[in-house]
Structures are given as C-alpha cells and as structure tokens.
Design a protein around this motif. Structure first.
Motif, PDB file in Angstrom:
ATOM      1  N   TYR A 270       3.807  -0.631  11.754  1.00 39.40           N
ATOM      2  CA  TYR A 270       3.027   0.484  12.302  1.00 39.40           C
ATOM      3  C   TYR A 270       1.708   0.635  11.543  1.00 39.40           C
ATOM      4  CZ  TYR A 270       2.042   5.315  13.824  1.00 39.40           C
ATOM      5  OH  TYR A 270       1.461   6.445  14.349  1.00 39.40           O
ATOM      6  N   VAL A 271       1.775   0.543  10.211  1.00 41.59           N
ATOM      7  CA  VAL A 271       0.566   0.671   9.401  1.00 41.59           C
ATOM      8  C   VAL A 271      -0.419  -0.442   9.735  1.00 41.59           C
ATOM      9  CG1 VAL A 271      -0.348   0.535   7.052  1.00 41.59           C
ATOM     10  CG2 VAL A 271       1.675   1.923   7.526  1.00 41.59           C
ATOM     11  N   THR A 272       0.080  -1.655   9.896  1.00 42.82           N
ATOM     12  CA  THR A 272      -0.797  -2.779  10.249  1.00 42.82           C
ATOM     13  C   THR A 272      -1.489  -2.526  11.583  1.00 42.82           C
ATOM     14  OG1 THR A 272       0.587  -4.354   9.039  1.00 42.82           O
ATOM     15  CG2 THR A 272      -0.870  -5.252  10.727  1.00 42.82           C
TER      16      THR A 272
ATOM     17  N   MET B 259      -3.015   4.141   3.362  1.00 43.99           N
ATOM     18  CA  MET B 259      -1.659   4.611   3.640  1.00 43.99           C
ATOM     19  C   MET B 259      -0.763   4.280   2.452  1.00 43.99           C
ATOM     20  SD  MET B 259      -1.792   5.793   6.813  1.00 43.99           S
ATOM     21  CE  MET B 259      -2.293   5.515   8.502  1.00 43.99           C
ATOM     22  N   GLU B 260      -0.253   5.304   1.786  1.00 43.06           N
ATOM     23  CA  GLU B 260       0.611   5.114   0.624  1.00 43.06           C
ATOM     24  C   GLU B 260       2.065   5.350   1.047  1.00 43.06           C
ATOM     25  OE1 GLU B 260      -0.599   4.099  -2.214  1.00 43.06           O
ATOM     26  OE2 GLU B 260      -2.699   4.253  -1.604  1.00 43.06           O
ATOM     27  N   PRO B 261       2.955   4.361   0.852  1.00 47.87           N
ATOM     28  CA  PRO B 261       4.347   4.530   1.289  1.00 47.87           C
ATOM     29  C   PRO B 261       5.109   5.516   0.408  1.00 47.87           C
ATOM     30  CG  PRO B 261       4.082   2.455   0.116  1.00 47.87           C
ATOM     31  CD  PRO B 261       2.709   3.023   0.278  1.00 47.87           C
ATOM     32  N   MET B 262       5.964   6.305   1.035  1.00 49.38           N
ATOM     33  CA  MET B 262       6.827   7.278   0.350  1.00 49.38           C
ATOM     34  C   MET B 262       8.145   7.340   1.119  1.00 49.38           C
ATOM     35  SD  MET B 262       4.153  10.448  -0.276  1.00 49.38           S
ATOM     36  CE  MET B 262       4.187  10.902   1.469  1.00 49.38           C
ATOM     37  N   TRP B 263       9.044   8.180   0.610  1.00 46.90           N
ATOM     38  CA  TRP B 263      10.284   8.492   1.325  1.00 46.90           C
ATOM     39  C   TRP B 263      10.467  10.009   1.332  1.00 46.90           C
ATOM     40  CZ3 TRP B 263      13.259   4.949   3.863  1.00 46.90           C
ATOM     41  CH2 TRP B 263      13.012   3.611   3.587  1.00 46.90           C
ATOM     42  N   ALA B 264      10.938  10.518   2.460  1.00 43.24           N
ATOM     43  CA  ALA B 264      11.223  11.952   2.595  1.00 43.24           C
ATOM     44  C   ALA B 264      12.451  12.109   3.478  1.00 43.24           C
ATOM     45  CB  ALA B 264      10.035  12.688   3.220  1.00 43.24           C
ATOM     46  N   ASN B 265      13.383  12.954   3.070  1.00 44.51           N
ATOM     47  CA  ASN B 265      14.602  13.191   3.847  1.00 44.51           C
ATOM     48  C   ASN B 265      15.390  11.894   4.091  1.00 44.51           C
ATOM     49  OD1 ASN B 265      12.539  15.391   4.589  1.00 44.51           O
ATOM     50  ND2 ASN B 265      14.480  16.274   5.261  1.00 44.51           N
TER      51      ASN B 265
ATOM     52  N   GLN C  27      14.047   9.172   4.861  1.00 39.11           N
ATOM     53  CA  GLN C  27      13.330   8.486   5.927  1.00 39.11           C
ATOM     54  C   GLN C  27      12.001   7.946   5.386  1.00 39.11           C
ATOM     55  OE1 GLN C  27      14.616  12.260   8.592  1.00 39.11           O
ATOM     56  NE2 GLN C  27      12.982  11.038   9.502  1.00 39.11           N
ATOM     57  N   PRO C  28      11.494   6.858   5.987  1.00 37.83           N
ATOM     58  CA  PRO C  28      10.197   6.348   5.539  1.00 37.83           C
ATOM     59  C   PRO C  28       9.091   7.343   5.854  1.00 37.83           C
ATOM     60  CG  PRO C  28      10.908   5.218   7.527  1.00 37.83           C
ATOM     61  CD  PRO C  28      12.062   6.066   7.082  1.00 37.83           C
ATOM     62  N   ALA C  29       8.137   7.431   4.938  1.00 33.32           N
ATOM     63  CA  ALA C  29       7.025   8.356   5.100  1.00 33.32           C
ATOM     64  C   ALA C  29       5.754   7.718   4.574  1.00 33.32           C
ATOM     65  CB  ALA C  29       7.313   9.672   4.371  1.00 33.32           C
ATOM     66  N   LEU C  30       4.628   8.324   4.918  1.00 34.95           N
ATOM     67  CA  LEU C  30       3.329   7.837   4.471  1.00 34.95           C
ATOM     68  C   LEU C  30       2.476   9.007   4.013  1.00 34.95           C
ATOM     69  CD1 LEU C  30       2.431   5.438   7.439  1.00 34.95           C
ATOM     70  CD2 LEU C  30       3.149   4.722   5.139  1.00 34.95           C
ATOM     71  N   ALA C  31       1.719   8.781   2.949  1.00 36.05           N
ATOM     72  CA  ALA C  31       0.624   9.677   2.595  1.00 36.05           C
ATOM     73  C   ALA C  31      -0.635   9.044   3.157  1.00 36.05           C
ATOM     74  CB  ALA C  31       0.521   9.820   1.078  1.00 36.05           C
TER      75      ALA C  31
ATOM     76  N   TYR D  92     -11.723   8.328   0.075  1.00 32.87           N
ATOM     77  CA  TYR D  92     -10.779   8.724   1.109  1.00 32.87           C
ATOM     78  C   TYR D  92     -10.248  10.117   0.786  1.00 32.87           C
ATOM     79  CZ  TYR D  92     -10.813   3.740   2.262  1.00 32.87           C
ATOM     80  OH  TYR D  92     -11.191   2.478   2.612  1.00 32.87           O
ATOM     81  N   ALA D  93     -10.223  10.982   1.790  1.00 36.23           N
ATOM     82  CA  ALA D  93      -9.716  12.340   1.624  1.00 36.23           C
ATOM     83  C   ALA D  93      -8.301  12.433   2.197  1.00 36.23           C
ATOM     84  CB  ALA D  93     -10.628  13.337   2.322  1.00 36.23           C
ATOM     85  N   ARG D  94      -7.436  13.172   1.511  1.00 39.19           N
ATOM     86  CA  ARG D  94      -6.064  13.295   2.012  1.00 39.19           C
ATOM     87  C   ARG D  94      -6.096  13.948   3.392  1.00 39.19           C
ATOM     88  NH1 ARG D  94      -3.528  17.781  -2.233  1.00 39.19           N
ATOM     89  NH2 ARG D  94      -4.666  19.594  -1.440  1.00 39.19           N
ATOM     90  N   HIS D  95      -5.239  13.438   4.248  1.00 40.98           N
ATOM     91  CA  HIS D  95      -5.280  13.863   5.643  1.00 40.98           C
ATOM     92  C   HIS D  95      -3.935  14.392   6.125  1.00 40.98           C
ATOM     93  CE1 HIS D  95      -5.542  13.280  10.095  1.00 40.98           C
ATOM     94  NE2 HIS D  95      -6.760  13.743   9.886  1.00 40.98           N
ATOM     95  N   THR D  96      -2.876  13.599   5.928  1.00 50.30           N
ATOM     96  CA  THR D  96      -1.569  14.008   6.429  1.00 50.30           C
ATOM     97  C   THR D  96      -0.442  13.396   5.605  1.00 50.30           C
ATOM     98  OG1 THR D  96      -1.674  12.176   8.010  1.00 50.30           O
ATOM     99  CG2 THR D  96      -2.210  14.369   8.859  1.00 50.30           C
ATOM    100  N   VAL D  97       0.737  14.019   5.682  1.00 45.90           N
ATOM    101  CA  VAL D  97       2.013  13.409   5.311  1.00 45.90           C
ATOM    102  C   VAL D  97       2.748  13.120   6.604  1.00 45.90           C
ATOM    103  CG1 VAL D  97       4.275  13.826   4.280  1.00 45.90           C
ATOM    104  CG2 VAL D  97       2.219  14.469   3.034  1.00 45.90           C
ATOM    105  N   GLN D  98       3.170  11.879   6.780  1.00 45.33           N
ATOM    106  CA  GLN D  98       3.794  11.463   8.029  1.00 45.33           C
ATOM    107  C   GLN D  98       5.229  11.006   7.751  1.00 45.33           C
ATOM    108  OE1 GLN D  98       1.252   8.609  10.016  1.00 45.33           O
ATOM    109  NE2 GLN D  98      -0.602   9.748   9.504  1.00 45.33           N
ATOM    110  N   VAL D  99       6.183  11.588   8.470  1.00 49.16           N
ATOM    111  CA  VAL D  99       7.603  11.265   8.283  1.00 49.16           C
ATOM    112  C   VAL D  99       8.132  10.648   9.573  1.00 49.16           C
ATOM    113  CG1 VAL D  99       9.874  12.134   7.635  1.00 49.16           C
ATOM    114  CG2 VAL D  99       7.814  13.226   6.706  1.00 49.16           C
ATOM    115  N   PHE D 100       8.716   9.452   9.460  1.00 52.40           N
ATOM    116  CA  PHE D 100       9.140   8.672  10.616  1.00 52.40           C
ATOM    117  C   PHE D 100      10.656   8.681  10.775  1.00 52.40           C
ATOM    118  CE2 PHE D 100       5.107   7.029   9.281  1.00 52.40           C
ATOM    119  CZ  PHE D 100       4.450   6.579  10.416  1.00 52.40           C
TER     120      PHE D 100
END
Length: 317
Positions: A203-205, A257-263, A265-269, A280-288
């Motif tokens: 997805y990031v690609t 896009m910095e990879p993380m985990w939340a709940n 589940q894979p997530a991105l900063a 680059y300015a922080r924009h969103t935390v995305q949880v997939f």
C-alpha cells in the motif's frame, strides 16, 4: 502486606490491566488513569487482601473493572464516524465536516502493551473494530463480555466480581453477543502479522507512486475509510479511490511513512511534504485492518492527542 511485597506482587499486571481498561473505555489516557486508580484502591485495601479467596491477578481485575464501571457512569461512549448512524458519503469530493468535541475512540500503541509477542496474543481482543463495537454496549454488558470472553472467567466468578447473579451474567453475555453480531464483528479477522505488514508495505509503495490502480487492487470491495475528527466516512473501493485521488491533488505524493503497530494491527505515521519544501509535517496516524490479503478498513486519525500517543515529532527532515 508489606510495601515491597505489594509492589512485587502487582507490578507485573500493569500492562494487561491497561489493555483491560482500554477495552472498557476506548481511551488510552482514561485507561492509564483507571490503572492508577486501580493500584491506589488496591494499595488502600492491601491489608484486607486474602490470597486464599482470590489470586492477585483476579483481585486486581475485579478492582479495575469496577473502577471502569464507576468511570463510565460519567462518560459517554467513544464512537467512530461509521457508528454515529449517518450513511457513508457518496461523493469523495464533498466538504469534510469536523465532528467538534466528539470524544473519538482512540487507537492504542502496541508499544504500551509489551513486546510484539504479547501484542500478538492480545490482537484479537484489541482490534479497533471490536473495541468500537463494544462501545455500543451498556457498560455492564461490556464488562461481562470482556471478563467472560477475553479473560475466560466462569459466570460465577464474574457474578461475584460485578455483584450480579450467574443468570444475570449469562443473560448480559447473550445480549452483548447479539449486539456484536448485528455489528458484523467476525471472529476470524486475525491475520498473521507478517502478512498484514506485507499488504501495508505494498500500500505504501502504491501510495508513494500515486498509483490508484495498484491501491484499488489492495482493497476489499466493501472497504471502509474513516477519518476522525471528520464525520465523513466512505464505503467501497470506488469511494475510497476517489478520495485518494483528492488527497494526491491536495498533498501530492511526496510523503514519509513510518511503520508502527496499534491494536495489534499494522499502522503508519504519515508525514506530508511541507509547503516550503524543506521537510515533512506530521499529517495522520493510519490504522489498517487486513483480512485475506486485502485492506478491509482504514482509520485515519488527524488528532493532536493521537500524534502525542504515538510520540510523533511535529516535523521530519
């Protein structure tokens, strides 16, 4: 119980109590406060603790659950945009509507729950969709569901903890299960972490290439996109891809896009290129949510308190 013995006996349960309180409250900050309240209550009543009647873990969970029930008397539920009762948007270019002061359901960083193996074990009961569905339950039904289904307590033990009868516990559990069934919460949503991350990497690609065709191939036909604090939400591939085309027009495709985990589940900063072109300015935390190799849900948070939970610096070079 001596002070040293109390700390040695109770500290090991702090992280799992945080997960428990989070399931009940849907807020990391509130859960952290309630864990502190749990330890304070336990400390005050430590001399009356009887290890022959209940183990330390059970005793702490009982205190934590009742502390959560007391807190929920003063708090409303924490919804997601799709849980507010309005239909999904049918125009991905419609005006975005801010939800005002709605206390949104928060994601919880896996790093607060321990090492990856612990987070993987907790994954099923911490899924964002499941915690969101549990917000629809009355507080006591929520407590019964967690104690019976997550902690696997027998009905008699739950009844004692919540001052209910076993029959009332079983009835509450049946009603809770019915509600979750109506919310289409599946028990087979859990996918191997490596598989989930691989899909999100693809997805990031595609995102970095602004490749809408590749993005679409990674989505389930009934994919849901939600964007707290905005009330707008979208259902289906066409709406999702249409909105992403709008994002690329707004912000371009130069992101970090910095990879993380939340709940679990894979997530991105996600950081968008600044207008000045110097960072680059922080924009969103995305949880997939990923199931069967496809993304079925994406929750995109653009909320300062969520950025702080994930320790996102305001800018990246």
């Amino acid at each position: 119980m001596a002070d040293v013995d109390f700390a040695a006996s109770t500290d090991r349960y702090r992280r799992e109590l945080l997960a428990h309180c989070y399931r009940m409250l849907g807020s990391v900050q509130d859960a952290e406060d309630l864990v502190q309240e749990t330890y304070l209550r336990a400390w005050r009543s430590r001399d009356s603790y009887d290890g022959t009647r209940a183990g330390m873990r059970t005793w702490l969970y009982r205190i934590a659950t009742n502390a959560c029930l007391t807190a929920l008397e003063q708090r409303g539920r924490r919804p997601m945009p799709s849980g507010l009762g309005h239909a999904p948007g049918d125009d991905p270019r419609e005006e975005l509507v801010h939800g005002g002061e709605i206390p949104w359901l928060q994601p919880i960083p896996d790093k607060l729950l321990g090492d990856p193996s612990e987070a993987a074990v907790a994954q099923g009961s911490l899924r964002l969709a499941l915690v969101a569905a549990m917000q629809q339950l009355p507080a006591r039904q929520r407590a019964v569901l967690v104690l019976r289904e997550v902690l696997d307590w027998p009905a008699a033990q739950v009844a004692q903890a919540l001052d209910m009868t076993p029959a009332a516990v079983n009835s509450a559990l049946q009603r809770a299960r019915k509600t979750l069934g109506q919310n289409s919460i599946r028990e087979d949503d859990v996918t191997e972490r490596a598989e989930q991350r691989a899909v999100v990497d693809d997805y990031v690609t595609a995102f970095r290439n602004a490749d809408l065709i590749a993005l679409e191939k990674l989505l389930s036909h009934d994919v849901i996109m939600e964007m707290p604090p905005m009330l707008n939400w979208y259902l289906g591939r066409a709406s999702y891809v249409g909105f992403m085309a709008r994002v690329f027009e707004w912000k371009g495709s130069d992101w970090r896009m910095e990879p993380m985990w939340a709940n679990g589940q894979p997530a991105l900063a996600a950081y968008a290129r600044d207008g000045d072109g110097e960072g680059y300015a922080r924009h969103t935390v995305q949880v997939f949510t990923v199931r069967d190799g496809l993304i079925t849900n994406l929750v995109v948070y653009q909320v300062d308190e969520i950025f702080d939970l994930f320790d996102m610096p305001p800018r990246l070079p």
